[in-house]
Design a protein around this motif. Structure first.
Motif, mmCIF file in Angstrom:
data_model
loop_
_atom_site.group_PDB
_atom_site.id
_atom_site.type_symbol
_atom_site.label_atom_id
_atom_site.label_comp_id
_atom_site.label_asym_id
_atom_site.label_seq_id
_atom_site.Cartn_x
_atom_site.Cartn_y
_atom_site.Cartn_z
ATOM 1 N N TYR A 183 0.189 -0.937 -0.467
ATOM 2 C CA TYR A 183 0.022 -0.030 0.122
ATOM 3 C C TYR A 183 1.000 0.826 0.143
ATOM 4 O O TYR A 183 0.329 2.507 -0.425
ATOM 5 C CB TYR A 183 -0.805 0.268 1.731
ATOM 6 N N LEU A 184 2.171 1.363 0.426
ATOM 7 C CA LEU A 184 2.473 2.353 0.232
ATOM 8 C C LEU A 184 4.303 2.338 -0.200
ATOM 9 O O LEU A 184 5.271 3.469 -0.302
ATOM 10 C CB LEU A 184 3.212 2.765 2.123
ATOM 11 N N ASP A 185 4.310 1.411 -1.236
ATOM 12 C CA ASP A 185 5.578 1.131 -1.765
ATOM 13 C C ASP A 185 6.940 1.246 -0.615
ATOM 14 O O ASP A 185 8.181 1.941 -0.686
ATOM 15 C CB ASP A 185 6.451 2.185 -3.047
ATOM 16 N N TYR A 186 6.649 0.399 0.675
ATOM 17 C CA TYR A 186 7.598 0.118 1.817
ATOM 18 C C TYR A 186 7.893 -0.431 1.428
ATOM 19 O O TYR A 186 8.615 -1.656 0.905
ATOM 20 C CB TYR A 186 6.931 0.662 3.173
ATOM 21 N N LYS A 187 9.738 0.035 1.933
ATOM 22 C CA LYS A 187 10.958 -0.691 1.797
ATOM 23 C C LYS A 187 11.577 -1.205 2.617
ATOM 24 O O LYS A 187 11.890 -1.332 3.911
ATOM 25 C CB LYS A 187 12.507 0.237 1.095
#
Length: 234
Positions: free
Chosen positions: A155-159
């Motif tokens: 949902y947030l393109d979190y690494k």
């Protein structure tokens, strides 16, 4: 468990509005940073007191209960470990509330955590000890931590690697203090003196290690601001 969670919530309560405000401003980078800060500070606030308790659990229960039920020390130790593992994902639920994805978050997390019941039931059928249910809970919390991270990435393109770097910073002081307390177990001392020394080492050494190795400049300033509130006013 309740006491540890109340302490953790007290430390992070002031951060939640900042996280929500960042989400409202679509400043997702700041929001995720506050999430990681919540995980750090809640974990540290608990570990300073719970790590020596982990090693001194048997004697603590003797002082508290006088007659200690069999297996109580193991329960106490496992509950401390469970709480610390849960705190690694502190702030994540706030993020999903902030971005309007709490329903999806709760469905996935609940599906994994509820597996504790059938898995423990099967293990009990095969004669495993009663505290096995907490061990299963710890394993499922670690699995669910990864599920939460996958949802953040979706949902947030979190690494995800960013968070594991943070976890390394979070756990380093705890492992160092734990190593010292483990070696202390082999030193012959009266039980009460052993207890006092264990807590003294953690309370004095942990904040120094945490401040030096695990906090960035903003987090250091936040901690200093919190400490300043407890100073007597002139």
């Amino acid at each position: 468990n309740n006491a540890l969670n109340i302490l953790a919530q007290g430390v992070t309560a002031s951060m939640s509005p900042v996280l929500m405000k960042a989400a409202g401003e679509k400043n997702y980078e700041k929001m995720l940073y506050m999430m990681r800060t919540m995980a750090k500070l809640s974990f540290f606030s608990i570990s300073i007191f719970s790590i020596p308790a982990l090693f001194e659990m048997s004697y603590i229960l003797e002082l508290w209960l006088k007659v200690v039920p069999e297996g109580s020390a193991m329960y106490g130790r496992l509950i401390i470990i469970l709480v610390l593992v849960i705190l690694l994902s502190s702030g994540m639920q706030n993020v999903f509330i902030a971005i309007g994805r709490v329903k999806t978050y709760n469905i996935y997390v609940s599906l994994f955590l509820i597996l504790n019941l059938p898995i423990s039931y099967v293990l009990f059928k095969y004669g495993f000890a009663s505290y096995t249910i907490i061990i299963v809970g710890i394993v499922l919390e670690l699995i669910t931590l990864n599920v939460r991270l996958i949802l953040l990435k979706k949902y947030l393109d979190y690494k995800i690697s960013t968070y594991f770097t943070e976890i390394a910073q979070i756990t380093l002081p705890t492992f160092l203090v734990s190593g010292i307390l483990f070696l202390l177990m082999y030193v012959e001392l009266p039980s009460f003196l052993h207890l006092v020394i264990s807590f003294a080492i953690s309370i004095l050494l942990s904040p120094i290690l945490i401040y030096k190795f695990s906090l960035d400049s903003f987090q250091k300033q936040y901690v200093l601001n919190m400490i300043s509130k407890f100073r007597p006013k002139r």
